[in-house]
Scaffold this motif. Structure first.
Motif, mmCIF file in Angstrom:
data_model
loop_
_atom_site.group_PDB
_atom_site.id
_atom_site.type_symbol
_atom_site.label_atom_id
_atom_site.label_comp_id
_atom_site.label_asym_id
_atom_site.label_seq_id
_atom_site.Cartn_x
_atom_site.Cartn_y
_atom_site.Cartn_z
ATOM 1 N N VAL A 79 35.064 37.755 38.028
ATOM 2 C CA VAL A 79 36.160 38.698 38.259
ATOM 3 C C VAL A 79 36.713 38.452 39.655
ATOM 4 O O VAL A 79 35.971 38.474 40.643
ATOM 5 N N ILE A 80 38.012 38.201 39.727
ATOM 6 C CA ILE A 80 38.695 38.079 41.016
ATOM 7 C C ILE A 80 39.590 39.297 41.179
ATOM 8 O O ILE A 80 40.472 39.546 40.361
ATOM 9 N N MET A 81 39.338 40.076 42.222
ATOM 10 C CA MET A 81 40.143 41.266 42.481
ATOM 11 C C MET A 81 41.468 40.857 43.145
ATOM 12 O O MET A 81 41.485 39.998 44.021
ATOM 13 N N VAL A 82 42.542 41.449 42.661
ATOM 14 C CA VAL A 82 43.870 41.193 43.224
ATOM 15 C C VAL A 82 44.319 42.478 43.910
ATOM 16 O O VAL A 82 44.464 43.517 43.263
ATOM 17 N N THR A 83 44.541 42.413 45.244
ATOM 18 C CA THR A 83 44.748 43.673 45.955
ATOM 19 C C THR A 83 45.505 43.514 47.268
ATOM 20 O O THR A 83 45.454 42.460 47.900
ATOM 21 N N ALA A 84 46.187 44.572 47.613
ATOM 22 C CA ALA A 84 46.791 44.657 48.942
ATOM 23 C C ALA A 84 45.820 45.299 49.920
ATOM 24 O O ALA A 84 46.039 45.320 51.128
ATOM 25 N N LYS A 85 44.695 45.833 49.380
ATOM 26 C CA LYS A 85 43.683 46.497 50.205
ATOM 27 C C LYS A 85 42.689 45.447 50.708
ATOM 28 O O LYS A 85 41.702 45.155 50.044
ATOM 29 N N THR A 86 42.979 44.850 51.830
ATOM 30 C CA THR A 86 42.125 43.767 52.335
ATOM 31 C C THR A 86 41.306 44.172 53.554
ATOM 32 O O THR A 86 40.819 43.326 54.300
ATOM 33 N N GLU A 87 41.151 45.487 53.753
ATOM 34 C CA GLU A 87 40.261 45.952 54.812
ATOM 35 C C GLU A 87 38.825 45.577 54.449
ATOM 36 O O GLU A 87 38.471 45.461 53.273
ATOM 37 N N GLY A 88 37.998 45.428 55.463
ATOM 38 C CA GLY A 88 36.618 45.004 55.240
ATOM 39 C C GLY A 88 35.869 45.847 54.235
ATOM 40 O O GLY A 88 35.161 45.322 53.364
ATOM 41 N N GLU A 89 36.004 47.171 54.331
ATOM 42 C CA GLU A 89 35.279 48.066 53.416
ATOM 43 C C GLU A 89 35.733 47.892 51.970
ATOM 44 O O GLU A 89 34.926 47.964 51.048
ATOM 45 N N ASP A 90 37.032 47.676 51.752
ATOM 46 C CA ASP A 90 37.554 47.495 50.398
ATOM 47 C C ASP A 90 37.023 46.202 49.780
ATOM 48 O O ASP A 90 36.595 46.179 48.622
#
Length: 297
Positions: A79-90
């Protein structure tokens, strides 16, 4: 190439973009726009890889990923997550849930292709290692542990769907005499050639495993008792009529077989089926060998 990719995103523009990028690389692309329907789709489609958006209404990407990774049928799909949330915790949360990697938005074509290809290479390596670990080193069929695991899965499946199921135990008659007379290398040759005969006489989808020593187990699904007996007799005759070339001469061997057959309305457990098949095999030995015995339910 033609690997199947499932793209999951509630934004039609993101889906269109990813679809175009991946189809240009000859991937077979399927799409879904919500988390709940994705779970069922994965089971039916069996994609090679999933590109999963994190931010979706209802069931978000985190929950979809968690569900996929806790299901034995889907846990090995990258599974590859596609996201604009690239903060370390996310990112950490996604990786902790079992995601293989992530792609950041806005989407970059080169990055998408590179990360997908990397995930698929890793999966192929893992699949190869898993396959090697699940096979008997000498005969190439499933080893004892995986034979029993696959049998239990088929038992559960047939119990749920209401299908017939058979477990067959096969044992080489007087195999110790082969080893004592001709040596263990000759015995290994016999085991390998016998395995080829068994595999060539079962149906696609039937399960063949080495139960231990000179014993083999067969798992036959969605089949009538008559067809089970015909298949086993075909194997028995093929082995009896075969001349096994051990290098120095041709030798003949026979096998005995025990069958346990379970109809949908039977109450037998998986363990009881194996026990009954083993008892029937023992009976076949007592009755003179080179024969098949059917367990009485």
């Amino acid at each position: 190439m033609n690997e199947k990719v499932l793209v999951v995103d509630d934004n039609i523009n993101n889906i269109r973009l990813l679809k175009e990028i991946l189809e240009d690389e000859n991937f077979l692309v399927h799409t879904s726009d919500d988390g709940v329907s994705t779970l069922e789709m994965v089971l039916n489609l069996k994609p090679d890889i999933i590109l999963l958006d994190i931010m979706m209404p209802g069931m978000d990407g985190y929950e979809v990923c968690r569900t996929l990774k806790t299901n034995s049928l889907t846990q090995d799909i990258p599974v590859i997550m596609v996201t604009a949330k690239t903060e370390g915790e996310d990112v950490k949360r996604a990786l902790d849930l079992g995601a293989f990697d992530y792609i950041k938005k806005p989407i970059d074509e080169i990055e998408v292709v590179a990360r997908v290809q990397s995930a698929l290479r890793f999966k192929k390596q893992q699949d190869k290692l898993k396959e090697m670990a699940s096979r008997d080193g000498l005969t190439g069929v499933y080893n004892h542990a995986l034979l029993l695991e696959l049998f239990q899965k088929e038992f559960t499946k047939q119990e749920r769907s209401g299908g017939n199921l058979a477990f067959v135990m096969l044992d080489i008659d007087h195999f110790k005499k082969v080893n004592d007379t001709y040596g263990h290398m000759a015995g290994d040759t016999v085991l390998k050639e016998l395995t080829k005969i068994i595999v060539s006489n079962v149906r696609n989808g039937d399960i063949v495993g080495r139960y231990g020593g000179e014993e083999f187990g067969l798992v036959l699904t969605d089949i009538s008792l008559e067809k089970v007996c015909q298949l086993c007799e075909r194997i028995r005759q093929a082995i009896e009529n075969n001349a096994f070339d051990i290098g120095t001469e041709l030798i003949k061997i026979t096998v005995s077989m025990g069958i346990c057959f379970r109809k949908p309305d039977d109450s037998l457990t998986g363990g009881e089926m194996i026990k009954k098949a083993d008892e029937s095999l023992y009976k076949a030995k007592l009755m003179g060998r080179n024969r098949i015995e059917l367990a009485a339910n």
